[in-house]
Design a protein around this motif. Structure first.
Motif, PDB file in Angstrom:
ATOM      1  N   MET A 189       0.828  -1.174   0.000  1.00  0.00           N
ATOM      2  CA  MET A 189       0.000   0.000   0.000  1.00  0.00           C
ATOM      3  C   MET A 189       0.877   1.243   0.000  1.00  0.00           C
ATOM      4  SD  MET A 189      -3.234   0.225   2.510  1.00  0.00           S
ATOM      5  CE  MET A 189      -3.649  -1.427   2.978  1.00  0.00           C
ATOM      6  N   LYS A 190       0.480   2.241  -0.741  1.00  0.00           N
ATOM      7  CA  LYS A 190       1.225   3.484  -0.797  1.00  0.00           C
ATOM      8  C   LYS A 190       0.412   4.582  -0.115  1.00  0.00           C
ATOM      9  CE  LYS A 190       3.212   6.865  -3.861  1.00  0.00           C
ATOM     10  NZ  LYS A 190       3.172   7.444  -5.177  1.00  0.00           N
ATOM     11  N   ALA A 191       1.031   5.308   0.813  1.00  0.00           N
ATOM     12  CA  ALA A 191       0.374   6.420   1.503  1.00  0.00           C
ATOM     13  C   ALA A 191       0.487   7.673   0.653  1.00  0.00           C
ATOM     14  CB  ALA A 191       1.021   6.655   2.864  1.00  0.00           C
ATOM     15  N   THR A 192      -0.625   8.406   0.545  1.00  0.00           N
ATOM     16  CA  THR A 192      -0.647   9.613  -0.262  1.00  0.00           C
ATOM     17  C   THR A 192      -1.193  10.774   0.565  1.00  0.00           C
ATOM     18  OG1 THR A 192      -1.146   8.264  -2.201  1.00  0.00           O
ATOM     19  CG2 THR A 192      -1.488  10.638  -2.408  1.00  0.00           C
ATOM     20  N   PRO A 193      -0.346  11.731   0.991  1.00  0.00           N
ATOM     21  CA  PRO A 193      -0.869  12.889   1.729  1.00  0.00           C
ATOM     22  C   PRO A 193      -1.591  13.849   0.781  1.00  0.00           C
ATOM     23  CG  PRO A 193       1.490  13.086   1.437  1.00  0.00           C
ATOM     24  CD  PRO A 193       1.085  11.749   0.864  1.00  0.00           C
ATOM     25  N   ILE A 194      -2.792  14.275   1.170  1.00  0.00           N
ATOM     26  CA  ILE A 194      -3.621  15.138   0.329  1.00  0.00           C
ATOM     27  C   ILE A 194      -4.291  16.173   1.225  1.00  0.00           C
ATOM     28  CG2 ILE A 194      -5.609  15.221  -1.220  1.00  0.00           C
ATOM     29  CD1 ILE A 194      -5.046  12.310  -1.907  1.00  0.00           C
ATOM     30  N   GLU A 195      -4.437  17.403   0.746  1.00  0.00           N
ATOM     31  CA  GLU A 195      -5.141  18.451   1.483  1.00  0.00           C
ATOM     32  C   GLU A 195      -6.438  18.807   0.791  1.00  0.00           C
ATOM     33  OE1 GLU A 195      -4.555  20.009   4.378  1.00  0.00           O
ATOM     34  OE2 GLU A 195      -2.802  18.738   4.710  1.00  0.00           O
ATOM     35  N   HIS A 196      -7.569  18.517   1.427  1.00  0.00           N
ATOM     36  CA  HIS A 196      -8.900  18.875   0.962  1.00  0.00           C
ATOM     37  C   HIS A 196      -9.756  19.142   2.186  1.00  0.00           C
ATOM     38  CE1 HIS A 196      -8.384  17.708  -3.258  1.00  0.00           C
ATOM     39  NE2 HIS A 196      -7.805  16.602  -2.841  1.00  0.00           N
ATOM     40  N   ASP A 197     -10.836  19.893   1.996  1.00  0.00           N
ATOM     41  CA  ASP A 197     -11.794  20.058   3.078  1.00  0.00           C
ATOM     42  C   ASP A 197     -12.477  18.727   3.351  1.00  0.00           C
ATOM     43  OD1 ASP A 197     -11.288  22.761   3.407  1.00  0.00           O
ATOM     44  OD2 ASP A 197     -12.843  23.356   1.987  1.00  0.00           O
TER      45      ASP A 197
ATOM     46  N   TYR B  31     -15.551  14.589   1.034  1.00  0.00           N
ATOM     47  CA  TYR B  31     -14.121  14.845   0.932  1.00  0.00           C
ATOM     48  C   TYR B  31     -13.720  14.872  -0.535  1.00  0.00           C
ATOM     49  CZ  TYR B  31      -9.113  13.974   1.199  1.00  0.00           C
ATOM     50  OH  TYR B  31      -7.761  14.052   1.037  1.00  0.00           O
ATOM     51  N   ALA B  32     -12.898  15.827  -0.914  1.00  0.00           N
ATOM     52  CA  ALA B  32     -12.372  15.955  -2.283  1.00  0.00           C
ATOM     53  C   ALA B  32     -13.501  16.021  -3.311  1.00  0.00           C
ATOM     54  CB  ALA B  32     -11.411  14.813  -2.601  1.00  0.00           C
ATOM     55  N   GLY B  33     -14.585  16.696  -2.934  1.00  0.00           N
ATOM     56  CA  GLY B  33     -15.696  16.884  -3.852  1.00  0.00           C
ATOM     57  C   GLY B  33     -16.584  15.669  -4.033  1.00  0.00           C
ATOM     58  N   ARG B  34     -16.396  14.642  -3.198  1.00  0.00           N
ATOM     59  CA  ARG B  34     -17.177  13.403  -3.330  1.00  0.00           C
ATOM     60  C   ARG B  34     -17.806  13.006  -1.996  1.00  0.00           C
ATOM     61  NH1 ARG B  34     -13.209   9.186  -6.226  1.00  0.00           N
ATOM     62  NH2 ARG B  34     -11.582  10.233  -5.055  1.00  0.00           N
TER      63      ARG B  34
ATOM     64  N   ASP C  37     -17.077   5.710  -2.475  1.00  0.00           N
ATOM     65  CA  ASP C  37     -17.842   6.832  -3.025  1.00  0.00           C
ATOM     66  C   ASP C  37     -18.997   6.310  -3.885  1.00  0.00           C
ATOM     67  OD1 ASP C  37     -16.766   6.127  -5.499  1.00  0.00           O
ATOM     68  OD2 ASP C  37     -15.564   7.942  -5.712  1.00  0.00           O
ATOM     69  N   ASP C  38     -19.786   7.243  -4.435  1.00  0.00           N
ATOM     70  CA  ASP C  38     -20.965   6.873  -5.223  1.00  0.00           C
ATOM     71  C   ASP C  38     -20.621   6.101  -6.493  1.00  0.00           C
ATOM     72  OD1 ASP C  38     -22.585   8.105  -3.345  1.00  0.00           O
ATOM     73  OD2 ASP C  38     -22.666  10.007  -4.428  1.00  0.00           O
TER      74      ASP C  38
ATOM     75  N   HIS D  39      -9.563  16.387   9.603  1.00  0.00           N
ATOM     76  CA  HIS D  39      -8.601  16.437   8.495  1.00  0.00           C
ATOM     77  C   HIS D  39      -8.213  15.018   8.089  1.00  0.00           C
ATOM     78  CE1 HIS D  39      -7.931  20.733   9.115  1.00  0.00           C
ATOM     79  NE2 HIS D  39      -8.028  20.448  10.404  1.00  0.00           N
ATOM     80  N   VAL D  40      -7.866  14.844   6.823  1.00  0.00           N
ATOM     81  CA  VAL D  40      -7.317  13.588   6.337  1.00  0.00           C
ATOM     82  C   VAL D  40      -5.803  13.648   6.448  1.00  0.00           C
ATOM     83  CG1 VAL D  40      -7.009  12.087   4.323  1.00  0.00           C
ATOM     84  CG2 VAL D  40      -9.250  13.108   4.787  1.00  0.00           C
TER      85      VAL D  40
END
Length: 86
Positions: free
Chosen positions: A1-9, A24-27, A62-63, A80-81
């Motif tokens: 597994m690869k960890a991916t830091p991301i900033e979103h509301d 999160y992230a528009g979804r 997600d949907d 926060h994520v």
């Protein structure tokens, strides 16, 4: 597994203090496993935070049917994520 830091509301809904869904992230995401509470020890190593911080790790879908694993934590500004895992 690869960890991916991301900033979103992030908006997180909980029932009985346990995450159930989020935006999160528009979804829209629905928690699709049993969330695991993350204690101080994981945050002090991964995030450089000092005691008192907790969070959750859970899978959400997600949907469109896409699923990710999320590490989330609260602070004074809300939830926060910290990482997502594909």
């Amino acid at each position: 597994m690869k960890a991916t830091p991301i900033e979103h509301d992030l908006t997180l809904w909980v029932e009985g203090d346990v995450p159930t869904r989020m935006f999160y992230a528009g979804r829209r995401w629905t928690v699709t496993d049993t969330p695991t509470r993350l204690r101080d020890s994981i945050w002090s190593v991964q995030a450089g935070h000092r005691g008192g911080l907790y969070g959750w790790r859970f899978q959400a879908t997600d949907d469109a049917g896409d699923s990710l694993v999320f590490d989330v934590y609260p602070d004074a500004d809300g939830w926060h994520v910290h990482h997502t895992y594909a």
